[in-house]
Write a protein that holds these residues in place. Sequence first.
Motif, PDB file in Angstrom:
ATOM      1  N   CYS A  74      85.960-136.308 -76.855  1.00 50.89           N
ATOM      2  CA  CYS A  74      85.710-136.385 -78.294  1.00 50.89           C
ATOM      3  C   CYS A  74      86.844-137.159 -78.966  1.00 50.89           C
ATOM      4  O   CYS A  74      88.002-137.041 -78.574  1.00 50.89           O
ATOM      5  CB  CYS A  74      85.610-134.973 -78.868  1.00 50.89           C
ATOM      6  SG  CYS A  74      85.529-134.937 -80.665  1.00 50.89           S
ATOM      7  N   GLN A  80      91.144-133.671 -77.867  1.00 52.84           N
ATOM      8  CA  GLN A  80      90.444-134.580 -76.959  1.00 52.84           C
ATOM      9  C   GLN A  80      89.577-133.815 -75.943  1.00 52.84           C
ATOM     10  O   GLN A  80      89.735-133.937 -74.714  1.00 52.84           O
ATOM     11  CB  GLN A  80      91.449-135.487 -76.231  1.00 52.84           C
ATOM     12  CG  GLN A  80      92.167-136.459 -77.148  1.00 52.84           C
ATOM     13  CD  GLN A  80      91.262-137.599 -77.610  1.00 52.84           C
ATOM     14  OE1 GLN A  80      90.928-138.485 -76.850  1.00 52.84           O
ATOM     15  NE2 GLN A  80      90.873-137.550 -78.887  1.00 52.84           N
ATOM     16  N   CYS A  81      88.663-133.011 -76.484  1.00 54.40           N
ATOM     17  CA  CYS A  81      87.790-132.202 -75.630  1.00 54.40           C
ATOM     18  C   CYS A  81      86.940-133.091 -74.719  1.00 54.40           C
ATOM     19  O   CYS A  81      86.390-134.101 -75.173  1.00 54.40           O
ATOM     20  CB  CYS A  81      86.845-131.372 -76.489  1.00 54.40           C
ATOM     21  SG  CYS A  81      87.700-130.128 -77.454  1.00 54.40           S
ATOM     22  N   CYS A 101      89.963-135.299 -82.764  1.00 53.99           N
ATOM     23  CA  CYS A 101      91.275-134.666 -82.999  1.00 53.99           C
ATOM     24  C   CYS A 101      92.106-134.744 -81.738  1.00 53.99           C
ATOM     25  O   CYS A 101      91.634-135.166 -80.679  1.00 53.99           O
ATOM     26  CB  CYS A 101      91.172-133.238 -83.540  1.00 53.99           C
ATOM     27  SG  CYS A 101      91.034-131.938 -82.310  1.00 53.99           S
ATOM     28  N   CYS A 161      83.695-128.328 -81.011  1.00 57.72           N
ATOM     29  CA  CYS A 161      83.593-127.813 -82.380  1.00 57.72           C
ATOM     30  C   CYS A 161      82.522-128.618 -83.129  1.00 57.72           C
ATOM     31  O   CYS A 161      81.947-129.556 -82.577  1.00 57.72           O
ATOM     32  CB  CYS A 161      84.967-127.873 -83.058  1.00 57.72           C
ATOM     33  SG  CYS A 161      85.369-129.468 -83.759  1.00 57.72           S
TER      34      CYS A 161
HETATM   35 FE1  SF4 Z   1      86.586-132.910 -81.002  1.00 57.15          FE
HETATM   36 FE2  SF4 Z   1      86.571-130.488 -82.096  1.00 57.15          FE
HETATM   37 FE3  SF4 Z   1      87.475-130.832 -79.599  1.00 57.15          FE
HETATM   38 FE4  SF4 Z   1      88.883-131.719 -81.653  1.00 57.15          FE
HETATM   39  S1  SF4 Z   1      88.420-129.578 -81.207  1.00 57.15           S
HETATM   40  S2  SF4 Z   1      88.459-132.856 -79.775  1.00 57.15           S
HETATM   41  S3  SF4 Z   1      87.284-132.383 -83.068  1.00 57.15           S
HETATM   42  S4  SF4 Z   1      85.379-131.158 -80.308  1.00 57.15           S
END
Ligand code: SF4
Length: 699
Positions: A15, A21-22, A18, A49
């Motif tokens: 992702c 980096q999931c 943020c 998220c």
């Molecule tokens: Fe994406 Fe949410 Fe994971 Fe942050 S916490 S990398 S915004 S999925």
Amino acid sequence: DAHSRTPETLIPTHCSFCGVQCGMYLKVRQGQVIGVEPRNYAHNRGSLCPKGVVAYQQANHPDRLRYPLIRRGGKGSPLERATWDEALDYIVSRWQDLQGQYGKDAIAIYSGSSMTNEKCYAMGKFARAVLGTRHVDYNGRLCMSSAAVAYAKAFGIDRSPIPMTDIPNADCLVAVGVNMSECFPVMMQWVWRARDRGASLIVLDPRETPLARTADLWLPVRSGTDMVVLNTMLNLLIQDGMIDEEYIRERTVGWEQVRETVAKYTPEEAQRISGVPAERIITAARMYGRAATSLIMHARGIEHSSHGVNTCLACTNLALARGQVGKLGGGTMMVTGQGNGQGGREMGQKANQLPGYRHIDVDEDRRFIAQVWGIPVEEMPWEGAAATEMIHLMAKGDIKSCMIACSNLMVSLPDNQTVKRALQQLDPLIVVDFFMSETAELADVVLPAAVWCEDEGTTTNLEGRVVKINKAVEPLGESKADWEILVELAKRMGKERIFSYRSARDIWNDLRKATKGGSADYSGMSWEKIDEEQGMFWPCPDEGHPGTPRLFTERFGHPDGKARFIAVEYQPPAEEPGEDFPFRLTTGRVVYHYLSGNQTRRLGFLNAQAPEPWVEIHPQAAAKLGIQNHDRVRITSPRGSMELQALVVPTIRPDTLFVPYHYGHAEAINQLTNPAVDPTVKIPEYKACAARIERIDAP
Ligand code: SF4
């Protein structure tokens, strides 16, 4: 129909929204990204998220910029469609004229940290080796540069010492100015694991955030005064004999001066300045001091300050005094916000740094990088202006043209009307982005960039874990990856020899060489191994090296291997409330939006939750001013006014106002914030300025 949503391919990636980096899979069908699937990666374990779930919708979004735009009739004329050749030829001819007339430093590059390491590296090299300008900096300057410098001073290395997967080993967690549940939701699973084991949680924040509501102890600190509480806690630990004398003796230097400095910090005085009841500070010190393993986690709440470096040092002093840094699950952790906030500052796009954290003013470092880049060391520019200082140079006319990539200054910089006047003086102002931003609206040339899933490379998350971003689809329309744009410009400037990349992998191989021997050493990593290992941590100095998830277990990064205590004294924010402006205004993020909101304000599901800004005000303060929930109000600071909706909530200090910062134009809170900066790192004071609020009476 259901069949049309069936993916032909699942692309493993991460992702972009943020610093966590999931890991995620992107579903691809017929050359389009059509959705997302969870991915069981080491640090997110399948979770995403709300932002992560819809990040993919950027790829085919109707607002995407698909071709270059240019103002053919000059300032004031409309942006019109152009070919790449026309736009790039125009930029290069203007740059050559300006540099011929005013010198190399007439051009600046303002970069960002939501791009891959490869792009960040290319930006720094392009500025210094191709343009030959000293003025290159990036939006991480606005993010957590104060923490970066504090860690470099205290520990000798700028990186969080432990991975987030170590958090469950802590017995006491202290969250200082970090709204983790909203800004880093997936990281919370490691906090919950610690809590399930019985770890206590202390939160310092002027708002009772979702995290604070679950804490054992909430310290409702006045924004900008956290250091008083932290120094007082250290003094109380000393008085109660709760410091680790042996660790201090064996592993640190500078303790005596810190001990003397904090001796005058009493709970009563701390209460007067910070507004936190003295007994809560005493309880916090005892909870922290009694825990065998304790971890202080901090973020923008203390870093966005004209004394940000010193407040972060107050955190490192506390953790060192308890002998926690270098311990499994203990110490301190800076929770970096931007997608590639960590990697972005390691790659040499920062005004004072070369790749791998090499220093631009150290001869040996300059020689090494000049040799990797194939330029004479005499041509390596010296330190340039920090992002916040560039604005002054633009306003003065010293910087004549700037290329801004991956940044939306008109939302993100403080006192943004001054910023607007500075940007309007540039000719040309060039903006590289994939959506039209409030900053791009001012540009003379807009270049369409590829979005994150249209290119490959690496990012380094808030733990220091390097992960691989994979390409899912081709760039939309005529858009190009940022590094390809730089290659095209370099070719036109006759610098093909030193900037002839054909792929992101070429840049990766170059940056591995450039970081070799630096503290952020990527030289032993490969893209394949990063995937196999579910991320690799730097330093990784050779191909047989496993990487370094935990730092400072034996030695700190300073040449003598010891950490530094650094005595810091509390100083108030640059602007304090007074008669005309009786409130303390602070700003921050909400779970639904990312940074300037230029991406997330376009994603329907996210925007529906938070379509416009609001100001949070305590019921007591609201009652005095006759303000009801959802009333239209005007807030005013010495720099301007804006109108928005009031949210009357009991979860904020009665002397404080809070406004989220993800909005543009008349809804941008940075019309009001104070451009005062930390003297060391020039990070602005977003978290504390003086303001007043009044109800706008119905017509
Ligand atoms: Fe994406 Fe949410 Fe994971 Fe942050 S916490 S990398 S915004 S999925």
